[in-house]
Design a protein around this motif. Structure first.
Motif, PDB file in Angstrom:
ATOM      1  N   ALA A   8      30.809  48.642  33.811  1.00  0.00           N
ATOM      2  CA  ALA A   8      31.989  48.849  34.655  1.00  0.00           C
ATOM      3  C   ALA A   8      32.743  47.534  34.826  1.00  0.00           C
ATOM      4  N   LEU A   9      32.022  46.458  35.095  1.00  0.00           N
ATOM      5  CA  LEU A   9      32.683  45.164  35.291  1.00  0.00           C
ATOM      6  C   LEU A   9      33.385  44.693  34.024  1.00  0.00           C
ATOM      7  N   GLY A  68      46.733  39.383  41.386  1.00  0.00           N
ATOM      8  CA  GLY A  68      46.502  40.528  42.263  1.00  0.00           C
ATOM      9  C   GLY A  68      46.507  41.831  41.476  1.00  0.00           C
ATOM     10  N   ARG A  69      47.499  41.962  40.591  1.00  0.00           N
ATOM     11  CA  ARG A  69      47.624  43.186  39.806  1.00  0.00           C
ATOM     12  C   ARG A  69      46.432  43.349  38.868  1.00  0.00           C
ATOM     13  N   ILE A  70      46.045  42.251  38.227  1.00  0.00           N
ATOM     14  CA  ILE A  70      44.892  42.320  37.310  1.00  0.00           C
ATOM     15  C   ILE A  70      43.656  42.775  38.072  1.00  0.00           C
ATOM     16  N   LEU A  71      43.442  42.172  39.251  1.00  0.00           N
ATOM     17  CA  LEU A  71      42.263  42.530  40.035  1.00  0.00           C
ATOM     18  C   LEU A  71      42.314  43.988  40.471  1.00  0.00           C
ATOM     19  N   ARG A  72      43.503  44.412  40.900  1.00  0.00           N
ATOM     20  CA  ARG A  72      43.653  45.781  41.392  1.00  0.00           C
ATOM     21  C   ARG A  72      43.333  46.772  40.271  1.00  0.00           C
ATOM     22  N   ILE A  73      44.015  46.564  39.107  1.00  0.00           N
ATOM     23  CA  ILE A  73      43.787  47.494  37.986  1.00  0.00           C
ATOM     24  C   ILE A  73      42.345  47.407  37.512  1.00  0.00           C
ATOM     25  N   GLY A 129      42.030  45.312  32.960  1.00  0.00           N
ATOM     26  CA  GLY A 129      42.900  44.559  33.872  1.00  0.00           C
ATOM     27  C   GLY A 129      43.653  43.486  33.120  1.00  0.00           C
ATOM     28  N   ALA A 130      42.926  42.734  32.285  1.00  0.00           N
ATOM     29  CA  ALA A 130      43.562  41.659  31.532  1.00  0.00           C
ATOM     30  C   ALA A 130      44.593  42.216  30.566  1.00  0.00           C
ATOM     31  N   ALA A 131      44.285  43.363  29.942  1.00  0.00           N
ATOM     32  CA  ALA A 131      45.211  43.955  28.980  1.00  0.00           C
ATOM     33  C   ALA A 131      46.490  44.395  29.668  1.00  0.00           C
ATOM     34  N   ALA A 175      37.072  49.684  36.825  1.00  0.00           N
ATOM     35  CA  ALA A 175      35.629  49.519  36.974  1.00  0.00           C
ATOM     36  C   ALA A 175      35.043  50.682  37.763  1.00  0.00           C
ATOM     37  N   LEU A 176      35.748  51.048  38.845  1.00  0.00           N
ATOM     38  CA  LEU A 176      35.262  52.176  39.641  1.00  0.00           C
ATOM     39  C   LEU A 176      35.244  53.451  38.815  1.00  0.00           C
TER      40      LEU A 176
END
Lengths: 520, 612
Positions: free
Chosen positions: A186-187, A202-207, A194-196, A212-213
């Protein structure tokens, strides 16, 4: 155009002639059909007799040049349908019949691998170009160079160990992911997606977190439903899953094809997804009544796309052709979902049949010996056998496509017309999908045909390692067993394909890019 | 579309879904698939099958012999201890006279082909006729290949059976046509002169049913008429019929995919070929007509082909098969140990040996010393004494087969009749096994010979074979210490250079397929086909000549002892080691494996195999 073709074909013919002569000469020096007889312990009279027999049979007492022209006489027959490439002296099988079987096997492998490599490679290449100099781009660059430099045979052995032996163990133990695996996978996927998608931290982390979830949830779902043991049982839950995925596909395709703002297109795609889900049970009954086969399956795929077009036109709107296109592509994938689900319903029976013994992923061969059962069993069997060799080929050949497409996308994105498109206020989606995408793919037209030849070369090792009796295997065996004619059969095909692939690449480029003319 | 119509369509779609779901009532629309329900075993071999007639020059290959072994019965076979056993459920034989040597073969009532036709005299006549070479109307070098069909046809109308064993078996000495009994169940062979290995003449020979061959080649579809036609063709030396039979016999049984013509699959053994796929596998299933003693315990055996051991071991580990016999190397043994696979490790019937060339003007040729036989012999002895046989054994062979031993005879092997007796007195022991002791002895011998300058020895071997390259490295180091100057003339193309005098020493393998007492004859008789070292000793030649026509076993052993002692005494060759053989298997899925020293190795005793 005609002079171009004529000129190229003539030079190609000369190339084939010269290379076939050189190869015949070299192989004839390398192989020694008499070696086994010489070192055998049979009585001298019998040995002399057999050596004499074989010498006469293979004209070993004649100079190589004479034998080459003998061979060429038969091979020249191929141009007017009287092909005679000689006979395998050990098995008495005509080389032409040996080739016809081997070519089919190899084509299966090479086609699947090339199509997958181009599609995945191009997609990654474009995304990587769009996120130029980001962490994602660097990781992809690193990965593709890594893959590029991996030896095929090593990758193949790793595949066998992890994807076949370990995966089969995993299935035999009930197909349950451990907590460590779920969190890890998942990670990693979260980070990659996210990186793609890019954007600010913030956006990368959010996506990334959402992905991951989602991945974690999917893996837990797989654990709960024992997905790897019984991926589908044709129950309402499976229908629900098909529906959810179909809707997701509808959104995804629309987003790429017309953008979600085009409501008519979105509704068309969603309607198609609904129709697909509605046909879930009727299709299961259909397959019970009609024995499946590739023609029927492919026909149904075409019908699905036609229905998609119909739905798109029915929804209409200002640009009905766009709705129709979106719906047709969606329909294709939704039909594919139904197909995969039906295939998945055979998985348990296949894996636990008396032929497979609970270990479905095979490390060798192109089919399970004596497999009984329906089309679904045999298709599953094909997939479980083609999986490892094609992944191996994809891994090592995909890297170059990623690099090509990344480079050409960057070049295209820096063109004036892209700036103009952006300046006039087109959305980023339109700029990339409509204006940049197609032009960025152009170089592939000249790379892919030639690259297929390299895949053919890579298949030589892959076939040997995975025990497929295709062209590569035929060639290697011929050299081992000192069968000159069979080795020449393979070399002739490669010698003909090489210049042909180059001509096709040139023509294709000319057709796709109006700036290029082939008259000359 | 207006709104109301759209709604109607949606309602219909939803309705259809709900209805279908209700109909499906949870699970179980799709019919489940049934398995085969029979007991099956899959085993692996290292080379693909390509012909069911392993008696021809081209089909003569262990991989074909394995399948033929599963699908055919015969009068006798070798067990795991190299003892010749008789299968009386197929037939019996007895020597009825010693002079002239007369042997009567009688087929049992339980001997039947898988199409129900009894095995009969015609099949024995075919086996004799095709393998003797006596019925070939052309010499081998008259045979040309037809460029268009590629078939190995003799000149038109002539008969040529391309038999691998022609000239090696005793059939060549039977010129009087065998006597066929009235009931067609027995055949009496009368040899022109006694033949030492007469008991092995029908060994591995009966592969092709005469009535099938008659149907295929002569068009006689009735089995009895076909059998009669085959006997008649041989008896009357009917050139036209024999030519047709020979053509079909030579290549008609060559196939790697399931043939359309199911007649080709007819066999007399416990199993029959049921399916084959080129380069992939051959499947045999129980022959329902089989009434003999070797009824198999499993319904179906599939033999898969893996040319590469790594591949085979991965498939074995993955449960794709239950046993595999492939190249036994240190790597494959380690690989198997790492994977936790079971292994049966033992020596096999091929042995490596070092030969010294005595006719090339080199260090081992008396000519180099002005014809001083004794001096040349001392140099040869020195070289052989220093040869690090034990070191090669310990470093290269024992990691694969831990309980390997040095072979102590050139003419026979452990388990064959007389080995113990011969190996004790043949002088093999005096050569030691190399090492420091051997090197010291070698130095002394060279000194005794009065050789002052280090003799230059060009050693040939298969350089492309890593094991042989390693052997050479060990040998060169020891010989250099002993006072020889070694020149590496290793070559991948070594077999083409056999006997061309370009080397002074060579090591390679000899293979035995039976316990035949004449197996070594071609290697050591002066001028014989496999005597590449220019060795000639009248005592040996005379004894072999005598042995060839000696049928009494005690007498045979005595002659073998004479031969072995003479060759050892001449110091021209030494056996190094027997090839290591490993059967990798999974004891959780297969039982009853008992691999033999001789071919068919792993396949011996397949009737005891069980699937767990």
């Amino acid at each position: 155009m005609i002079t171009f073709l004529a000129r190229r074909l003539t030079t190609s013919a000369i190339v084939v002639l010269i290379s076939s002569f050189l190869m015949y000469f070299l192989v004839a020096i390398a192989v020694d059909p008499l070696s086994v007889l010489r070192s055998s312990t049979m009585p001298s009279a019998a040995k002399q007799q057999q050596i004499a027999h074989l010498t006469a049979q293979l004209h070993l007492d004649e100079p190589v040049i004479v034998r080459y022209f003998d061979w060429l006489k038969g091979a020249a027959g191929c141009t007017y349908g009287m092909c005679d490439l000689g006979t395998n002296w050990r098995t008495h099988e005509a080389v032409t019949s040996m080739l016809s079987g081997a070519v089919v096997t190899t084509l299966q492998l090479v086609l699947v691998a090339t199509v997958l490599a181009v599609v995945i490679g191009a997609a990654i290449g474009i995304v990587s170009a769009l996120r130029q100099y980001s962490g994602f781009d660097y990781s992809i660059t690193f990965m593709s160079f890594l893959m590029y430099s991996l030896p095929v045979f090593w990758v193949a052995v790793m595949m066998k160990s992890f994807l076949a032996i370990d995966f089969n163990d995993f299935i035999q133990n009930g197909g349950q992911f451990s907590a460590v695996w779920i969190i890890g996978v998942a990670l990693v996927t979260g980070l990659a997606v996210g990186a793609a998608c890019g954007g600010g931290r913030g956006r990368i982390l959010r996506i990334g977190a959402i992905t991951a979830l989602a991945v974690g949830a999917l893996m837990v779902y797989a654990n709960l439903t024992e997905f790897f043991v019984t991926p589908s049982s044709g129950g309402p839950l499976d229908l629900l899953r098909v529906l959810v995925f179909s809707v997701a596909i509808a959104f995804g395709i629309t987003a790429l094809s017309t953008g979600l703002r085009n409501r008519k297109a979105l509704y068309s795609a969603l309607t198609v997804a609904g129709i697909g889900a509605a046909l879930y049970y009727p299709m299961l009954y259909f397959w019970n009544a009609v024995p499946a086969s590739w023609p029927i399956v492919l026909l149904l795929g075409v019908v699905a796309m036609l229905v998609g077009i119909g739905v798109g036109f029915a929804w209409g709107g200002t640009e009905r052709s766009r709705s129709a296109r979106t719906a047709a592509i969606t329909a294709f994938f939704v039909a594919g979902m139904l197909f995969l689900d039906r295939l998945a319903q055979t998985w348990y029976d296949y894996a636990h049949s008396s032929w497979v013994h609970g270990r479905p992923i095979a490390t060798s061969g192109d089919s399970t010996p004596n497999l009984g059962g329906s089309y679904w069993m045999h298709t599953t069997d094909l997939l479980t056998h083609i999986l490892l060799p094609s992944i191996t080929l994809v891994l090592v050949s995909m890297a170059s496509y990623t690099r090509y497409v990344r480079a050409s996308t960057l070049e295209v994105l820096n063109q004036d017309y892209i700036r103009t498109a952006r300046a006039k206020g087109l959305t980023e989606r339109t700029v990339i999908m409509r204006h940049a995408f197609r032009n960025a793919l152009l170089p592939l037209a000249s790379v892919v045909p030639v690259d297929i030849l390299f895949v053919l070369g890579g298949a030589l090792i892959t076939e040997t390692v995975f025990g497929w009796s295709g062209m590569g295997n035929l060639f290697v065996t011929a050299l081992h067993e000192n069968v000159l004619d069979a080795a020449m059969g393979y070399l002739l095909i490669v010698a003909v394909l090489a210049p042909l692939a180059n001509i096709v690449a040139d023509l294709l480029y000319a057709v796709l890019d109006p700036r290029i003319r082939v008259d000359a | 579309m207006n709104n109301s119509r759209r709604r109607r369509v949606s309602v219909a779609a939803v309705g259809l879904t709900v209805a279908a779901t209700a109909l499906a009532a949870c699970n179980g629309v799709t019919k489940s698939e049934e398995g085969s329900g029979s007991s099956e075993l899959t085993v692996g071999w290292n080379q693909p099958f390509y012909s069911l007639n392993d008696q021809t020059g081209t089909g003569n290959n262990v991989t074909n012999a394995n399948i033929a072994y599963l699908t055919n019965s015969q009068f006798n076979y070798f067990d795991a201890d190299n003892k010749l056993q008789k299968d009386t459920s197929f037939g019996t034989y007895e020597k009825t006279s010693d002079s002239p040597l007369t042997v009567k073969y009688t087929l049992a009532d339980t001997a039947k082909w898988s199409d129900g036709v009894p095995v009969s005299a015609a099949d024995l006549i075919l086996g004799y006729g095709a393998n003797s070479g006596n019925f070939n109307t052309v010499k081998a070098d008259d045979v040309k290949t037809d460029e268009n069909t590629g078939a190995t046809t003799a000149p038109k109308g002539e008969a040529y059976f391309n038999a691998a064993g022609a000239g090696a078996n005793g059939f060549q000495y039977i010129s009087k046509f065998p006597e066929v009994s009235a009931d067609g169940k027995s055949v009496t062979l009368t040899y022109d002169k006694p033949f030492a290995d007469w008991e092995l003449d029908f060994f591995n020979v009966l592969r092709t049913p005469a009535h099938v061959l008659a149907a295929e080649a002569l068009g006689t579809t009735d089995a009895d008429a076909g059998n009669a036609a085959v006997i008649k063709a041989f008896q009357t030396k009917d050139k036209a019929a024999l030519a047709k039979l020979a053509n079909f016999w030579n290549s008609g049984y060559d196939f790697a995919d399931t043939p359309k013509d199911k007649q080709l699959l007819v066999g007399s053994g416990p199993y029959v070929v049921s399916a084959a796929k080129k380069g992939q596998y051959v499947t045999v299933k129980k022959n329902p007509k089989y009434e003999g003693d070797h009824k198999g315990k499993v319904d179906q055996i599939t033999v898969k082909f893996f040319t590469d051991a790594t591949q085979g071991l991965a498939a074995l580990k993955n449960g794709e098969m239950s046993a595999y016999e492939g190249q036994a190397t240190v790597d494959s043994v380690k690989d198997a140990q790492g994977k936790g696979l079971d292994m049966i490790r033992r020596p096999e019937s091929t042995y490596e040996h070092i030969d010294l060339t005595v006719n090339n003007g080199g260090p081992f040729d008396p000519k180099s010393y002005g014809g001083d036989e004794q001096k040349a012999k001392l140099v040869r002895q020195a070289f052989l004494m220093a040869y690090p046989r034990q070191e090669i054994m310990d470093k290269i062979i024992k990691p694969i087969v831990p309980d390997s031993e040095l072979r102590q005879s050139l003419v026979t092997f452990a388990g064959a009749p007389g080995y113990d007796e011969i190996s004790k007195t043949n002088g093999a022991a005096s050569y030691g096994a190399g090492g420091e002791e051997g090197i010291a002895k070698a130095k002394a011998l060279l000194k005794q010979a009065g050789v002052t300058k280090a003799p230059v020895v060009r050693e040939m071997y298969d350089k492309t074979n890593p094991r042989r390259a390693a052997e050479y490295a060990l040998a060169a180091a020891a010989e250099t210490k002993a006072g020889f100057k070694m020149v590496d003339t290793g070559d991948g193309d070594w077999s083409a250079k056999l006997g061309n005098k370009s080397y002074d020493a060579i090591f390679f393998g000899w293979n035995s397929t039976t316990t035949s007492v004449l197996g070594s004859m071609a290697n050591y008789v002066g001028g014989a086909g496999s005597n590449f070292q220019g060795y000639k000793n009248p005592t040996v030649d005379k004894a072999y000549n005598q042995l060839q026509f000696t049928t009494d076993q005690a007498e045979q052993i005595k002659l073998l002892k004479t031969i072995d002692t003479a060759i050892y005494g001449d110091a021209v060759t030494l056996p190094i080691f027997e090839f290591p053989g490993v059967v990798f298997y999974d004891s959780k899925t297969i039982g009853g494996l008992d691999p033999a020293y001789l071919s068919p190795n792993m396949f011996y005793g397949f009737w005891n195999w069980t699937a767990k």
